[in-house]
Design an enzyme around this catalytic site. Structure first.
Site: not given
Ligand SMILES: NC(=O)c1ccc[n+]([C@@H]2O[C@H](COP(=O)([O-])OP(=O)(O)OC[C@H]3O[C@@H](n4cnc5c(N)ncnc54)[C@H](OP(=O)(O)O)[C@@H]3O)[C@@H](O)[C@H]2O)c1
Length: 240
Positions: A142, A146
């Protein structure tokens, strides 16, 4: 027509954004697996080939319709699966990176290509996270996705500044929102996510912000007349 195209509008922040934008008079299209609305298009971002094809067909449906304003929000995201990189299954790695990064870019590519020459105000917002700017143990995929998306937006912004009818690409940090994503964090284990106690306390102390309030702040940002190409906006500065 004032048009808003979003990913992940089935629940959480994306759902609140769809509703807020519809209330403000935008025609909304959203992409998700659940696809619960009349304006939804069913798409699984973990499958990049399908995402590309389905997004291309969906945006082509607008043809040469007159668009007065276009808002694009890349919002869908997943933390699955939380845990150390050394224990991630190959399929889970691919699903996470495809959803948060590869397919997010594929969908944006189709939208930018289709509307590049449309002569109206166009804003492209990536819903980012504090995880783009610092590492969290247990969230390596993640965090990577991101951070990658934020820099994609910065590079896209430089390109768009050279276009006669540019999109204004921006990153938006939505803060900490009371959605299923936070529930998933709290249901993980300290072995998989060492910071879990801090997130449990946040919920107990009522420190999570409602998706509706965050959506209001994101709408405010999207409608700013002074948006800067490639800038990073935090919803906390806009009432959430
Ligand atoms: N919640 C927070 O505190 C927080 C903090 C920082 C950043 N963010 C970011 O804010 C955005 C929204 O998060 P949220 O909290 O609203 O999350 P959420 O409640 O878990 O909702 C996630 C949305 O993404 C969609 N999605 C997930 N996997 C997908 C897939 N494979 N294909 C298509 N759509 C998919 C889901 O739709 P389906 O399940 O129907 O497919 C859903 O609409 C995300 O980018 C997240 O990273 C959230």
């Amino acid at each position: 027509m004032r048009l808003a195209i979003l990913t992940g509008g089935s629940r959480g922040l994306g759902l609140a954004l769809c509703e807020a934008l519809a209330e403000r008079g935008y025609r909304v299209m959203e992409f998700s697996r659940g696809a619960p609305h009349a304006y939804s298009v069913r798409l699984d971002l973990s499958s990049p080939g399908d995402s590309h094809r389905i997004a291309a067909t969906a945006v082509a449906s607008f043809g040469n319709k007159h668009i007065e304003e276009l808002l694009v929000v890349s919002n869908a995201g997943t933390l699955d699966s939380i845990g150390p990189a050394s224990r991630q299954e190959r399929a889970a790695v691919l699903a996470n990176v495809n959803t948060n990064f590869t397919s997010a870019i594929l969908v944006l590519t189709e939208i930018v290509a289709h509307f590049q020459d449309t002569p109206c105000r166009k804003v492209l917002a990536n819903i980012s996270s504090g995880a783009a700017q610092r590492g969290y143990a247990g969230w390596s995929l993640y965090c990577a996705a991101k951070a990658g998306m934020e820099n994609y937006v910065r590079a896209l912004a430089l390109e768009q500044q050279l276009e006669p009818h540019p999109f204004i690409p921006i990153n938006v940090d939505p803060g900490v929102i009371d959605t299923e994503m936070q529930a998933l964090i709290r249901s993980s284990s300290a072995a998989d996510f060492p910071e879990i106690e801090r997130f449990i306390k946040r919920k107990e102390q009522g420190a999570l912000v409602s998706p509706e309030k965050v959506a209001g702040a994101v709408c405010h940002i999207l409608q700013l007349t002074s948006l800067s190409f490639g800038a990073r906006y935090e919803v906390g500065d806009y009432g959430a």
